[in-house]
Design a protein around this motif. Structure first.
Motif, PDB file in Angstrom:
ATOM      1  N   THR A 140      15.851 -40.361  31.438  1.00 56.28           N
ATOM      2  CA  THR A 140      16.113 -39.157  32.236  1.00 56.28           C
ATOM      3  C   THR A 140      15.231 -38.009  31.768  1.00 56.28           C
ATOM      4  O   THR A 140      14.655 -37.274  32.586  1.00 56.28           O
ATOM      5  CB  THR A 140      17.606 -38.769  32.133  1.00 56.28           C
ATOM      6  N   THR A 141      15.109 -37.840  30.470  1.00 52.62           N
ATOM      7  CA  THR A 141      14.274 -36.766  29.930  1.00 52.62           C
ATOM      8  C   THR A 141      12.813 -36.968  30.316  1.00 52.62           C
ATOM      9  O   THR A 141      12.119 -36.013  30.704  1.00 52.62           O
ATOM     10  CB  THR A 141      14.418 -36.713  28.389  1.00 52.62           C
ATOM     11  N   ILE A 187      12.348 -36.066  34.036  1.00 50.34           N
ATOM     12  CA  ILE A 187      12.339 -34.615  34.253  1.00 50.34           C
ATOM     13  C   ILE A 187      11.004 -34.032  33.806  1.00 50.34           C
ATOM     14  O   ILE A 187      10.429 -33.172  34.486  1.00 50.34           O
ATOM     15  CB  ILE A 187      13.526 -33.957  33.527  1.00 50.34           C
ATOM     16  N   GLY A 241       8.221 -32.100  36.155  1.00 50.58           N
ATOM     17  CA  GLY A 241       7.665 -30.797  35.794  1.00 50.58           C
ATOM     18  C   GLY A 241       6.154 -30.804  35.784  1.00 50.58           C
ATOM     19  O   GLY A 241       5.508 -29.868  36.263  1.00 50.58           O
TER      20      GLY A 241
END
Length: 169
Positions: free
Chosen positions: A6-7, A10, A14
């Motif tokens: 998930t990190t 993200i 970005g």
């Protein structure tokens, strides 16, 4: 492992948003903006829509790449026009214009190249759409190159008899 995935997703999202930003610098925008632009402005207010012919000249200061001054003329009829002096600058892609009387315009929604400048801005409660053409830069399509009345001299033409004038020998 799920948190790491998930990190990373993200972080990738970005980074993708950064890749979609414009690469044009303020100096490039100011360079394209410099010159005289002519065309029409469509002014929409509570009473409807009106069209105004405009001529806007942007001049850069000799010691700056992104700012200058200029003249803005709005023509309402053959003998009915108003001329305004202004100062301008480009900051993070936004074109800021400040008139002598203190009025300000921010142009954020626009497209600009060396020949066309179109977009919209708000003047108080009125939305103004504009489509302008650069009248100070000339391009090949501004001339009738290749038309029947333009001829170039070639080696084949050298053997043809040239027209003469009775007084020129």
């Amino acid at each position: 492992m799920k948190k790491l995935y998930t990190t990373l997703m993200i972080a990738m999202m970005g980074l993708m948003t950064l890749s979609f930003t414009s690469c044009e610098t303020d100096e490039e925008i100011a360079y394209d903006l410099e010159g005289t632009w002519v065309g029409n402005m469509s002014i929409a207010d509570a009473y409807g829509e009106a069209y105004v012919d405009s001529e806007i000249t942007f001049l850069r200061y000799s010691n700056s790449y992104t700012e200058g001054n200029g003249l803005w003329a709005d023509y309402y009829g053959p003998r009915d026009y108003e001329v305004y002096r202004f100062e301008w600058y480009v900051d993070f892609g936004t074109i800021y214009i400040r008139f002598e009387d203190g009025a300000r315009v921010e142009i954020r929604s626009y497209s600009l190249n060396s020949n066309r400048f179109r977009g919209r801005f708000w003047d108080g409660d009125k939305e103004v759409s504009f489509e302008l053409r650069n009248s100070t830069r000339k391009y090949d399509y501004d001339y009738n190159w290749g038309g029947s009345h333009y001829r170039t001299r070639s080696a084949a033409d050298a053997n043809e008899a040239r027209p003469t004038h009775p007084r020129i020998k």
